[in-house]
Design an enzyme around this catalytic site. Structure first.
Site, PDB file in Angstrom:
ATOM      1  N   ARG A 112     112.019  20.639 -55.720  1.00 20.13           N
ATOM      2  CA  ARG A 112     110.576  20.529 -55.946  1.00 20.13           C
ATOM      3  C   ARG A 112     110.178  20.821 -57.401  1.00 20.13           C
ATOM      4  NH1 ARG A 112     107.573  24.659 -55.461  1.00 20.13           N
ATOM      5  NH2 ARG A 112     105.863  23.660 -54.348  1.00 20.13           N
ATOM      6  N   ASP A 142     102.402  26.951 -59.021  1.00 16.65           N
ATOM      7  CA  ASP A 142     102.917  27.702 -57.879  1.00 16.65           C
ATOM      8  C   ASP A 142     102.896  29.197 -58.093  1.00 16.65           C
ATOM      9  OD1 ASP A 142     103.506  25.560 -56.315  1.00 16.65           O
ATOM     10  OD2 ASP A 142     105.573  25.391 -57.003  1.00 16.65           O
TER      11      ASP A 142
END
Ligand code: 4GX
Length: 258
Positions: free
Chosen positions: A165, A180
């Site tokens: 990711r 994130d």
């Protein structure tokens, strides 16, 4: 029609997993974000069945622990043969052994691995592997956490998912790995969506105000506050700027009020 991310124009990141259970792959790595990136050739997955390198008619891969005790240990010669075979196709990739005794896997290591050509992962079963092969092949031992799984395969999938990711072009619509949790060393601020009032609880008004600067300030304050409450050791590791220190102080003052 399912959305397929565009290829990023660089060679795919390559994951190779040495395992006694190749049928476990791709498993969860074949769906959603990782699965779409796999389809888009942003990364590739290869399994090397350790059983293929087993000895004798029964393709034996394990034996009783030296010195006695419960369970079985993976043989050094068998695993080394599987590693040496995988190395031929993957001369540059770091060789990692998933084990609860390893250094802790974290976002920094995920990022580091994502910047290289790929990874060679050994997913062990039984009570582990003969210690001599760890040294003989210079394996880096990596742990995904302080608990004991039935084998290294799920740990390998966790590591691969966290790396994939990070790869350019692997992210879903509007998302960014830079936003994130842990990207900035802090826990994320809480998230809300519609309805604006749910069971009598309103979305914090600033988030529906349209004031982008105020929203960013609110989120940073909430991130600092949550990290301080739940994971204070992350703040110690990271340090705070003067502005962040002031925002965290505001968070603490607001706590005293309610
Ligand atoms: N983070 N496992 C390794 C075999 C084993 C047993 C004893 C060394 C010593 C794990 C984890 C994990 C289960 C993979 C036991 N190896 N891997 N396997 N936690 O629990 O990475």
């Amino acid at each position: 029609m399912p959305h397929v991310p565009k290829s990023n124009g660089r060679p795919p990141w390559r994951a190779t997993v040495l395992t006694l259970f190749p049928e476990m792959f791709p498993g969860p790595l074949g769906v959603s974000l990782a699965g779409q990136a796999l389809t888009a050739a942003i990364w590739t997955l290869r399994t090397v069945p350790i059983r293929d390198f087993g000895l004798g008619r029964h393709r034996t891969v394990d034996d009783a622990p030296a010195g006695g005790g419960a369970g079985m240990v993976m043989r050094a010669d068998v695993l080394a043969a599987a590693i040496d075979h995988a190395r031929e196709a993957e001369p540059q990739a770091p060789l990692l052994y998933l084990s609860p005794r390893g250094e802790r896997f974290d976002q920094a290591l995920a990022r580091e691995l994502s910047s290289g050509p790929g990874v060679l992962l050994v997913a062990g079963r039984f009570e582990g592997v003969d210690e001599r092969v760890i040294a003989a092949r210079s394996m880096r031992e990596v742990s995904i956490g302080d608990y004991v799984l039935s084998g290294g395969e799920l740990a390998a999938m966790v590591l691969i998912d966290a790396v994939v990711r990070q790869l350019p072009g692997a992210l879903g619509d509007g998302m960014s790995a830079g936003q994130d949790s842990f990207a900035n060393g802090l826990l994320e601020a809480p998230q809300y969506t519609r309805p604006e009032v749910y069971e009598g609880e309103a979305v914090p008004p600033v988030l529906v105000s349209g004031h982008h600067a105020k929203i960013e300030r609110w989120r940073l304050k909430a991130s600092l506050g949550r990290t301080w409450q739940r994971r204070p050791e992350l703040l110690e590791r990271r340090g705070l700027s003067d502005a962040e220190r002031a925002l965290l102080q505001e968070f603490k003052e607001e706590l005293k009020k309610d």
